[in-house]
Scaffold this motif. Sequence first.
Motif, mmCIF file in Angstrom:
data_model
loop_
_atom_site.group_PDB
_atom_site.id
_atom_site.type_symbol
_atom_site.label_atom_id
_atom_site.label_comp_id
_atom_site.label_asym_id
_atom_site.label_seq_id
_atom_site.Cartn_x
_atom_site.Cartn_y
_atom_site.Cartn_z
ATOM 1 N N VAL B 124 0.842 -1.202 0.000
ATOM 2 C CA VAL B 124 0.000 0.000 0.000
ATOM 3 C C VAL B 124 0.873 1.246 0.000
ATOM 4 N N THR B 125 1.965 1.226 0.787
ATOM 5 C CA THR B 125 2.830 2.408 0.858
ATOM 6 C C THR B 125 3.508 2.672 -0.476
ATOM 7 N N ILE B 126 4.015 1.607 -1.102
ATOM 8 C CA ILE B 126 4.785 1.801 -2.326
ATOM 9 C C ILE B 126 3.870 2.057 -3.528
ATOM 10 N N LEU B 127 2.745 1.346 -3.592
ATOM 11 C CA LEU B 127 1.921 1.418 -4.801
ATOM 12 C C LEU B 127 0.708 2.332 -4.669
ATOM 13 N N CYS B 128 0.220 2.553 -3.448
ATOM 14 C CA CYS B 128 -1.033 3.320 -3.325
ATOM 15 C C CYS B 128 -0.836 4.575 -2.512
ATOM 16 N N CYS B 129 -1.648 4.664 -1.514
ATOM 17 C CA CYS B 129 -1.764 5.893 -0.741
ATOM 18 C C CYS B 129 -0.669 5.943 0.308
ATOM 19 N N PHE B 130 0.202 6.943 0.212
ATOM 20 C CA PHE B 130 1.394 6.959 1.049
ATOM 21 C C PHE B 130 1.121 7.259 2.532
ATOM 22 N N PRO B 131 0.378 8.305 2.912
ATOM 23 C CA PRO B 131 0.313 8.606 4.346
ATOM 24 C C PRO B 131 -0.352 7.506 5.160
ATOM 25 N N LEU B 132 -1.434 6.913 4.619
ATOM 26 C CA LEU B 132 -2.115 5.850 5.353
ATOM 27 C C LEU B 132 -1.246 4.588 5.407
ATOM 28 N N GLY B 133 -0.463 4.355 4.349
ATOM 29 C CA GLY B 133 0.414 3.186 4.317
ATOM 30 C C GLY B 133 1.457 3.238 5.419
ATOM 31 N N ILE B 134 2.009 4.440 5.656
ATOM 32 C CA ILE B 134 3.000 4.600 6.730
ATOM 33 C C ILE B 134 2.366 4.245 8.063
ATOM 34 N N VAL B 135 1.139 4.771 8.295
ATOM 35 C CA VAL B 135 0.456 4.497 9.565
ATOM 36 C C VAL B 135 0.214 3.002 9.719
ATOM 37 N N SER B 136 -0.149 2.334 8.609
ATOM 38 C CA SER B 136 -0.419 0.901 8.757
ATOM 39 C C SER B 136 0.874 0.105 8.936
ATOM 40 N N ILE B 137 1.997 0.575 8.375
ATOM 41 C CA ILE B 137 3.282 -0.093 8.684
ATOM 42 C C ILE B 137 3.587 0.049 10.171
ATOM 43 N N ILE B 138 3.323 1.259 10.718
ATOM 44 C CA ILE B 138 3.572 1.474 12.151
ATOM 45 C C ILE B 138 2.711 0.515 12.975
ATOM 46 N N PHE B 139 1.428 0.387 12.593
ATOM 47 C CA PHE B 139 0.540 -0.488 13.362
ATOM 48 C C PHE B 139 0.971 -1.946 13.249
ATOM 49 N N SER B 140 1.443 -2.357 12.041
ATOM 50 C CA SER B 140 1.839 -3.760 11.916
ATOM 51 C C SER B 140 3.115 -4.027 12.696
ATOM 52 N N SER B 141 4.007 -3.015 12.788
ATOM 53 C CA SER B 141 5.200 -3.275 13.618
ATOM 54 C C SER B 141 4.836 -3.278 15.102
ATOM 55 N N LEU B 142 3.831 -2.462 15.488
ATOM 56 C CA LEU B 142 3.341 -2.532 16.875
ATOM 57 C C LEU B 142 2.778 -3.922 17.157
ATOM 58 N N ALA B 143 2.074 -4.482 16.146
ATOM 59 C CA ALA B 143 1.495 -5.819 16.325
ATOM 60 C C ALA B 143 2.589 -6.860 16.500
ATOM 61 N N SER B 144 3.681 -6.750 15.696
ATOM 62 C CA SER B 144 4.739 -7.760 15.873
ATOM 63 C C SER B 144 5.465 -7.560 17.194
ATOM 64 N N GLY B 145 5.518 -6.293 17.659
ATOM 65 C CA GLY B 145 6.062 -6.058 19.001
ATOM 66 C C GLY B 145 5.213 -6.718 20.069
ATOM 67 N N ALA B 146 3.885 -6.646 19.886
ATOM 68 C CA ALA B 146 2.972 -7.264 20.854
ATOM 69 C C ALA B 146 3.107 -8.785 20.835
ATOM 70 N N ILE B 147 3.370 -9.365 19.638
ATOM 71 C CA ILE B 147 3.589 -10.814 19.565
ATOM 72 C C ILE B 147 4.856 -11.178 20.330
ATOM 73 N N THR B 148 5.887 -10.329 20.206
ATOM 74 C CA THR B 148 7.134 -10.572 20.926
ATOM 75 C C THR B 148 6.897 -10.572 22.438
ATOM 76 N N ARG B 149 6.025 -9.649 22.894
ATOM 77 C CA ARG B 149 5.699 -9.598 24.328
ATOM 78 C C ARG B 149 4.837 -10.776 24.754
ATOM 79 N N GLY B 150 4.164 -11.402 23.786
ATOM 80 C CA GLY B 150 3.244 -12.486 24.123
ATOM 81 C C GLY B 150 1.823 -12.032 24.306
ATOM 82 N N ASP B 151 1.533 -10.769 23.966
ATOM 83 C CA ASP B 151 0.185 -10.230 24.134
ATOM 84 C C ASP B 151 -0.568 -10.413 22.814
#
Lengths: 156, 200
Positions: B124-151
């Motif tokens: 989405v970031t590279i091919l489509c809408c840039f500002p929303l794509g950045i936010v969703s990359i941030i959210f997906s990295s937060l999600a992988s951080g939460a997996i690391t915590r076990g939450d």
Amino acid sequence: MYQSPTIMRHKSEAIRRLAIYIAAFTAVLFIIANQPTSGSCALETPSFQNRFKIPPCPFHSITGLYCPGCGSTRALGYLVRGLLLNSLRYNPLVLPLIPILTVGIILNFYEQFTKKRLFPSRFRFEVSLLILSLVLLLTLLRNIPMQCFDFIRPPE
Amino acid sequence: MTTIKHKMMFFYYDMNGIKHGPFQMAELRLLVNEQVVTPRTILETEDGQQELANQFEELFPHEQGKTTAPDINSFETTYCKNCGNEIFDFGKACTRCGHLITSEFTNDTQEPVIDTCLIDSILVTILCCFPLGIVSIIFSSLASGAITRGDYKDAAAKANVAQTLNAVAVILFFMLIFVVWILHSILANMDIHFPIHWSR
């Protein structure tokens, strides 16, 4: 009831997703590879411009700023023709991201079908942070209004 | 499937393993309506036979023919022990009540597979809408951080946000690109080039 879509998709949904990825990929390749290859710069020739106009980036058209995806269509076009340096000139992110995305998509589907993780989560977190920082750095550098950063902006 | 004599009395075990009863079939049906007895509740007949509640046709007519112990590699549905909610995936928690799924049927040591939507966000970031794509990359990295915590609950919530943002970005992109494409062509015909460039 609302179903959480991100945890363990149903098998049929995973297959549908894979089909969407493949269809989008083939459509993009078909459009880009079918363009005339006359001249050194096929995507910029007037014949190409008249025949098929690749839509401009809406973000760039409205704000005049460069997004990290600007030039990625042309970069893909050069990549398909094997001109790697031209591809890097138009968008430096496309070439390095293609192997990462390919491996990621294969891993995703492996996980959804076998329900097992191949790599620990920490690895994923670092990869996503790396990509995020790369994208943000590219956006920042592209939008610095100085002559010395022209090399990272896609040519008009 | 168990055949039931009428006027038979039943006992049921709740989540904590405490025996309740005796109840008649009609009373048990009321308890099913109140979701006290769920398909996963253990019922005991008068003569000491223990069965899962979904084996009784009188209580759960639609549950017949389902496996008693779901295979972790199959896509069969399971039920939350706490509220009886159907769980389509083998996450760590029930989506309705948040009760942790620690039944004997799920393997607790296995990490649930949560798709953090990183690939979709990058595309989405590279091919489509840039500002929303950045936010969703941030959210997906937060999600992988939460997996690391076990939450895993938090991770699923964040991955959902990323996925929703991606969908919104794609729809917005197609709407915007249509408008911009038309405007671009009209204005180009009138020899007006509206993007402003820093270099000029």
